[in-house]
Motif scaffolding. Structure first.
Motif, PDB file in Angstrom:
ATOM      1  N   ILE A   1     -19.985  26.429  -4.793  1.00 10.15           N
ATOM      2  CA  ILE A   1     -20.710  25.377  -4.289  1.00 10.15           C
ATOM      3  C   ILE A   1     -19.842  23.982  -3.905  1.00 10.15           C
ATOM      4  N   SER A   2     -19.177  23.763  -5.161  1.00  9.43           N
ATOM      5  CA  SER A   2     -18.347  22.396  -5.123  1.00  9.43           C
ATOM      6  C   SER A   2     -17.230  22.671  -4.110  1.00  9.43           C
ATOM      7  N   ALA A   3     -16.674  23.931  -4.203  1.00 13.65           N
ATOM      8  CA  ALA A   3     -15.475  24.244  -3.241  1.00 13.65           C
ATOM      9  C   ALA A   3     -15.911  24.232  -1.834  1.00 13.65           C
ATOM     10  N   ALA A   4     -16.972  24.644  -1.416  1.00 18.39           N
ATOM     11  CA  ALA A   4     -17.433  24.530   0.012  1.00 18.39           C
ATOM     12  C   ALA A   4     -17.610  23.148   0.193  1.00 18.39           C
TER      13      ALA A   4
ATOM     14  N   SER B   1     -26.189  30.497   1.150  1.00 17.76           N
ATOM     15  CA  SER B   1     -24.909  30.662   0.787  1.00 17.76           C
ATOM     16  C   SER B   1     -24.287  29.278   0.107  1.00 17.76           C
ATOM     17  N   PRO B   2     -23.158  29.588  -0.474  1.00 18.71           N
ATOM     18  CA  PRO B   2     -22.459  28.226  -0.860  1.00 18.71           C
ATOM     19  C   PRO B   2     -22.177  27.264   0.531  1.00 18.71           C
TER      20      PRO B   2
ATOM     21  N   ILE C   1     -25.462  25.689   1.483  1.00 17.15           N
ATOM     22  CA  ILE C   1     -25.813  24.525   0.924  1.00 17.15           C
ATOM     23  C   ILE C   1     -24.990  23.574   0.890  1.00 17.15           C
ATOM     24  N   ALA C   2     -23.639  23.755   1.058  1.00 18.84           N
ATOM     25  CA  ALA C   2     -22.786  22.578   1.361  1.00 18.84           C
ATOM     26  C   ALA C   2     -23.124  21.582   2.584  1.00 18.84           C
ATOM     27  N   LEU C   3     -23.584  22.530   3.789  1.00 18.77           N
ATOM     28  CA  LEU C   3     -23.998  21.874   5.020  1.00 18.77           C
ATOM     29  C   LEU C   3     -25.139  20.970   4.704  1.00 18.77           C
TER      30      LEU C   3
END
Length: 288
Positions: free
Chosen positions: A125-128, A214-215, A218-220
């Motif tokens: 998640i942090s990467a995304a 998805s990561p 979630i990032a979005l």
């Protein structure tokens, strides 16, 4: 000799907000010429030249307005009695009673610091989040130092979350997004014993509710919440106490609105302070 272009680059590098003003059209006998430019700082200081003192008053007031909304503006300053320009979207027409020269058009471009997003955690998640934030023109920091960050996303998923949240709050970050369930996020914040003001700056569960799984999704949702805080809720892109807007006053001679500063012509008559757009109005007032 430092040019206005050099000064603009210096301010940009230091992440200081400013307005770049450029004369695009000038009518004789105004003293400004097309291509003359200046930078206007949040305290109203003008560095450079975009017209005489009367025109500067209008430029200064309009420039400070553009710093608040970040929208470019074409300012048209007309002498009193001149027919107005046709209404044009994105243009502001002001009639300057003491501006005796020709009409002048000045393009005002606010330059605001690029927002900085701190990302804590080493997870999908942090990467995304870091990837999407860079695409959205955020400056992304994963170093763990949060001074100067606009927002911080904590996505450690159980690893070092409390320390990251505490560090972000201590650094004055106005928006901290904690990736956690509602129950676990509330428990973590309870353990930190935050003040009400600190707790209001932490958003958990992080992100807008869009059914993300998805990561990447979630990032979005997280970045959508950060952008909303910037564009709608007024989160400052550059943390820190904003410069106070200069006091406004009405010139008792010509009726212009002027911003009060150290160099604003001033007189105290019968115990009343009066400010003027220029030395000419001051002289006429004191001679009356």
């Amino acid at each position: 000799m430092t040019t206005i272009a050099d000064r603009a680059r210096e301010l940009t590098v230091s992440r200081a907000p400013f307005v770049h003003a450029t004369v695009v059209r000038a009518q004789d006998p105004t003293s400004a010429r097309p291509g003359d430019d200046a930078v206007i700082l949040p305290d109203g200081t003008i560095e450079g030249f975009v017209g005489g003192v009367c025109a500067e008053s209008s430029v200064r007031a309009a420039a400070l307005d553009t710093l608040r909304d970040g929208i470019t503006l074409l300012l048209r300053v007309l002498p009193d009695g001149t027919a107005t320009f046709p209404d044009t979207p994105g243009a502001l027409v002001v009639v300057n009673p003491c501006h005796s020269g020709g009409a002048i058009e000045i393009f005002l471009r606010p330059v605001l610091p690029v927002p900085v997003l701190g990302v804590a955690g080493s997870t999908p998640i942090s990467a995304a989040v870091a990837t999407l934030a860079a695409f959205l023109d955020f400056e992304v920091s994963t170093s763990g130092g949060y001074a100067g960050a606009t927002a911080v996303v904590v996505a450690g998923l159980g690893k070092g979350e409390q320390d990251a949240v505490r560090a972000a709050l201590d650094a004055g970050v106005g928006f901290v997004a904690l990736v956690a369930s509602r129950t676990r996020g509330a428990a973590l914040l309870d353990e930190l014993a935050l003040t009400d003001a600190e707790r209001a700056r932490v958003h958990t569960p992080a992100g807008l509710e869009i059914g993300a799984r998805s990561p990447q999704e979630i990032a979005l949702s997280i970045m959508a919440e950060v952008v909303r805080a910037l564009r709608v809720d007024g989160l400052a892109s550059s943390p820190g106490a904003p410069a106070a807007r200069p006091q406004q006053a009405i010139d008792p001679v010509c009726g212009m609105t002027v911003l009060v500063g150290p160099d604003t012509p001033h007189a105290r008559v019968d115990g009343q302070d009066q400010w003027f757009c220029c030395a000419g109005c001051l002289a006429r007032y004191t001679a009356a």
